[in-house]
Design a protein around this motif. Structure first.
Motif, PDB file in Angstrom:
ATOM      1  N   SER A 288      62.932  10.619  96.536  1.00 51.82           N
ATOM      2  CA  SER A 288      62.043  10.433  95.920  1.00 51.82           C
ATOM      3  C   SER A 288      62.288  10.232  95.279  1.00 51.82           C
ATOM      4  CB  SER A 288      61.009  11.580  96.290  1.00 51.82           C
ATOM      5  OG  SER A 288      61.533  11.188  97.531  1.00 51.82           O
ATOM      6  N   LEU A 289      61.013   9.821  93.956  1.00 52.68           N
ATOM      7  CA  LEU A 289      60.529   9.699  92.604  1.00 52.68           C
ATOM      8  C   LEU A 289      59.641  10.092  92.521  1.00 52.68           C
ATOM      9  CD1 LEU A 289      63.408   7.429  91.175  1.00 52.68           C
ATOM     10  CD2 LEU A 289      63.330   9.570  91.123  1.00 52.68           C
ATOM     11  N   ARG A 290      59.150  10.337  91.246  1.00 53.27           N
ATOM     12  CA  ARG A 290      57.448  10.205  90.733  1.00 53.27           C
ATOM     13  C   ARG A 290      57.218   9.836  89.437  1.00 53.27           C
ATOM     14  NH1 ARG A 290      52.899  14.379  88.816  1.00 53.27           N
ATOM     15  NH2 ARG A 290      51.646  13.812  89.836  1.00 53.27           N
ATOM     16  N   LEU A 291      56.673   8.037  89.271  1.00 52.00           N
ATOM     17  CA  LEU A 291      56.724   7.666  88.018  1.00 52.00           C
ATOM     18  C   LEU A 291      54.960   8.030  87.568  1.00 52.00           C
ATOM     19  CD1 LEU A 291      57.479   4.194  89.275  1.00 52.00           C
ATOM     20  CD2 LEU A 291      59.285   5.940  89.101  1.00 52.00           C
ATOM     21  N   SER A 292      54.936   8.320  86.225  1.00 51.46           N
ATOM     22  CA  SER A 292      54.069   8.168  85.821  1.00 51.46           C
ATOM     23  C   SER A 292      53.367   6.838  84.918  1.00 51.46           C
ATOM     24  CB  SER A 292      54.406   9.147  85.128  1.00 51.46           C
ATOM     25  OG  SER A 292      54.422  10.638  85.955  1.00 51.46           O
ATOM     26  N   CYS A 293      52.241   6.647  84.581  1.00 52.85           N
ATOM     27  CA  CYS A 293      52.251   5.821  83.962  1.00 52.85           C
ATOM     28  C   CYS A 293      50.742   6.691  82.605  1.00 52.85           C
ATOM     29  CB  CYS A 293      51.769   5.040  83.897  1.00 52.85           C
ATOM     30  SG  CYS A 293      50.732   3.556  83.397  1.00 52.85           S
ATOM     31  N   ALA A 294      50.946   6.909  81.799  1.00 55.65           N
ATOM     32  CA  ALA A 294      50.026   7.284  80.515  1.00 55.65           C
ATOM     33  C   ALA A 294      49.691   6.325  80.088  1.00 55.65           C
ATOM     34  CB  ALA A 294      50.756   8.279  79.944  1.00 55.65           C
ATOM     35  N   ALA A 295      48.484   6.119  79.671  1.00 55.60           N
ATOM     36  CA  ALA A 295      47.436   5.447  79.143  1.00 55.60           C
ATOM     37  C   ALA A 295      46.627   5.747  78.041  1.00 55.60           C
ATOM     38  CB  ALA A 295      46.721   4.683  80.034  1.00 55.60           C
ATOM     39  N   SER A 296      46.568   4.897  76.936  1.00 54.78           N
ATOM     40  CA  SER A 296      45.894   5.261  75.540  1.00 54.78           C
ATOM     41  C   SER A 296      44.504   4.083  76.050  1.00 54.78           C
ATOM     42  CB  SER A 296      46.995   5.413  74.234  1.00 54.78           C
ATOM     43  OG  SER A 296      47.144   3.178  74.150  1.00 54.78           O
ATOM     44  N   GLY A 297      43.337   5.072  75.316  1.00 52.80           N
ATOM     45  CA  GLY A 297      42.654   4.086  75.268  1.00 52.80           C
ATOM     46  C   GLY A 297      40.941   4.678  75.789  1.00 52.80           C
ATOM     47  N   ARG A 298      39.747   4.335  75.349  1.00 58.05           N
ATOM     48  CA  ARG A 298      39.104   4.895  76.193  1.00 58.05           C
ATOM     49  C   ARG A 298      38.539   4.465  76.982  1.00 58.05           C
ATOM     50  NH1 ARG A 298      35.010   5.617  71.195  1.00 58.05           N
ATOM     51  NH2 ARG A 298      35.602   3.639  69.847  1.00 58.05           N
ATOM     52  N   THR A 299      38.466   3.377  77.769  1.00 58.99           N
ATOM     53  CA  THR A 299      38.389   2.068  78.944  1.00 58.99           C
ATOM     54  C   THR A 299      38.776   2.623  80.106  1.00 58.99           C
ATOM     55  OG1 THR A 299      39.813   1.252  78.161  1.00 58.99           O
ATOM     56  CG2 THR A 299      37.226   0.875  77.675  1.00 58.99           C
ATOM     57  N   PHE A 300      40.244   3.810  80.385  1.00 56.45           N
ATOM     58  CA  PHE A 300      40.747   4.192  80.785  1.00 56.45           C
ATOM     59  C   PHE A 300      39.953   4.384  82.478  1.00 56.45           C
ATOM     60  CE2 PHE A 300      44.496   4.662  83.348  1.00 56.45           C
ATOM     61  CZ  PHE A 300      44.320   6.074  84.496  1.00 56.45           C
TER      62      PHE A 300
ATOM     63  N   ARG B 123      55.379   4.906 101.999  1.00 54.56           N
ATOM     64  CA  ARG B 123      56.404   5.978 101.949  1.00 54.56           C
ATOM     65  C   ARG B 123      56.365   5.967 100.369  1.00 54.56           C
ATOM     66  NH1 ARG B 123      60.873   2.942 100.246  1.00 54.56           N
ATOM     67  NH2 ARG B 123      59.968   0.457 100.193  1.00 54.56           N
ATOM     68  N   PHE B 124      55.086   4.914  99.673  1.00 53.38           N
ATOM     69  CA  PHE B 124      54.510   4.891  97.986  1.00 53.38           C
ATOM     70  C   PHE B 124      53.469   5.894  98.384  1.00 53.38           C
ATOM     71  CE2 PHE B 124      57.327   2.057  95.975  1.00 53.38           C
ATOM     72  CZ  PHE B 124      58.749   2.862  96.851  1.00 53.38           C
ATOM     73  N   THR B 125      52.687   6.362  97.374  1.00 51.88           N
ATOM     74  CA  THR B 125      51.094   6.624  97.434  1.00 51.88           C
ATOM     75  C   THR B 125      50.688   6.410  96.248  1.00 51.88           C
ATOM     76  OG1 THR B 125      51.234   8.322  98.998  1.00 51.88           O
ATOM     77  CG2 THR B 125      49.712   8.471  97.621  1.00 51.88           C
ATOM     78  N   ILE B 126      49.415   5.790  95.378  1.00 52.54           N
ATOM     79  CA  ILE B 126      49.494   5.382  94.166  1.00 52.54           C
ATOM     80  C   ILE B 126      48.299   6.691  94.458  1.00 52.54           C
ATOM     81  CG2 ILE B 126      47.638   4.108  94.918  1.00 52.54           C
ATOM     82  CD1 ILE B 126      47.753   3.290  91.791  1.00 52.54           C
ATOM     83  N   SER B 127      48.279   7.427  92.672  1.00 51.01           N
ATOM     84  CA  SER B 127      46.685   8.182  92.464  1.00 51.01           C
ATOM     85  C   SER B 127      46.434   7.762  91.106  1.00 51.01           C
ATOM     86  CB  SER B 127      46.964   9.920  92.607  1.00 51.01           C
ATOM     87  OG  SER B 127      49.214   9.760  92.043  1.00 51.01           O
ATOM     88  N   ARG B 128      45.519   8.429  90.751  1.00 51.87           N
ATOM     89  CA  ARG B 128      44.963   8.305  89.587  1.00 51.87           C
ATOM     90  C   ARG B 128      44.327   9.881  88.716  1.00 51.87           C
ATOM     91  NH1 ARG B 128      41.731   3.017  87.907  1.00 51.87           N
ATOM     92  NH2 ARG B 128      41.587   3.770  86.155  1.00 51.87           N
ATOM     93  N   VAL B 129      44.899  10.515  86.938  1.00 49.51           N
ATOM     94  CA  VAL B 129      43.998  11.593  86.768  1.00 49.51           C
ATOM     95  C   VAL B 129      43.407  11.475  85.271  1.00 49.51           C
ATOM     96  CG1 VAL B 129      44.140  13.455  86.301  1.00 49.51           C
ATOM     97  CG2 VAL B 129      45.401  13.305  87.927  1.00 49.51           C
ATOM     98  N   ASN B 130      41.627  10.823  85.951  1.00 50.70           N
ATOM     99  CA  ASN B 130      41.325   9.761  84.641  1.00 50.70           C
ATOM    100  C   ASN B 130      40.811  11.131  83.145  1.00 50.70           C
ATOM    101  OD1 ASN B 130      40.765   7.934  86.122  1.00 50.70           O
ATOM    102  ND2 ASN B 130      38.977   8.034  86.601  1.00 50.70           N
ATOM    103  N   ALA B 131      41.089  12.235  83.750  1.00 51.20           N
ATOM    104  CA  ALA B 131      40.425  13.283  82.298  1.00 51.20           C
ATOM    105  C   ALA B 131      41.465  13.000  81.425  1.00 51.20           C
ATOM    106  CB  ALA B 131      40.450  14.436  83.282  1.00 51.20           C
ATOM    107  N   LYS B 132      42.579  13.011  82.572  1.00 45.86           N
ATOM    108  CA  LYS B 132      44.576  12.088  81.371  1.00 45.86           C
ATOM    109  C   LYS B 132      44.802  11.069  81.301  1.00 45.86           C
ATOM    110  CE  LYS B 132      46.648  16.744  83.721  1.00 45.86           C
ATOM    111  NZ  LYS B 132      47.971  17.069  84.401  1.00 45.86           N
ATOM    112  N   SER B 133      43.875  10.051  81.376  1.00 42.33           N
ATOM    113  CA  SER B 133      44.142   8.500  81.299  1.00 42.33           C
ATOM    114  C   SER B 133      45.914   8.729  82.066  1.00 42.33           C
ATOM    115  CB  SER B 133      44.301   8.701  80.273  1.00 42.33           C
ATOM    116  OG  SER B 133      43.276   8.586  79.630  1.00 42.33           O
TER     117      SER B 133
END
Length: 124
Positions: A17-29, A66-76
């Motif tokens: 298993s691996l967990r990828l992260s994507c950090a976004a900048s900008g106020r419109t996330f 097998r894969f799961t996508i998720s998001r945390v808007n508070a963390k963009s």
């Protein structure tokens, strides 16, 4: 303007298993739909998973279950949890932001911001 930075790639054995992260900048996330794509050597970039701003989710058939996508808007941030990895999952993985909301969010052309990619290698 949105900047995206992926992390979490690496080398893993098949079945791992691996967990990828994507950090976004900008106020419109929070208002953007987010997607994950991947590109293997010699192949076109292909859709993996997407999550709308409202929480609707779409997966490619090859990763469903097998894969799961998720998001945390508070963390963009948006994540891709990858389990039961296979050698054919080896690719550079990219996250992308889409402003259009055209479901099912699987088309590369609808995404206007892309990260630099993170390499995932699955050994057999």
């Amino acid at each position: 303007q949105v900047q995206l930075v992926e992390s979490g790639g690496g080398l893993v054995q098949a079945g791992g298993s691996l967990r990828l992260s994507c950090a976004a900048s900008g106020r419109t996330f929070g208002s953007r739909n987010m997607g994950w794509f991947r590109q293997a050597p010699g192949k076109e970039r292909e859709f993996v998973a997407a999550m709308s701003s409202g929480g609707r989710i779409k997966y490619a058939d090859s990763v469903k279950g097998r894969f799961t996508i998720s998001r945390v808007n508070a963390k963009s941030a948006v994540y891709l949890q990858m389990n039961s990895l296979k050698p054919e999952d080896t690719a550079v993985y990219y996250c992308a932001a889409d402003p259009s909301g055209i479901w099912p969010l699987t088309q590369r052309g609808q995404y206007d911001y892309w990260g630099q990619g993170t390499q995932v290698t699955v050994s057999s």
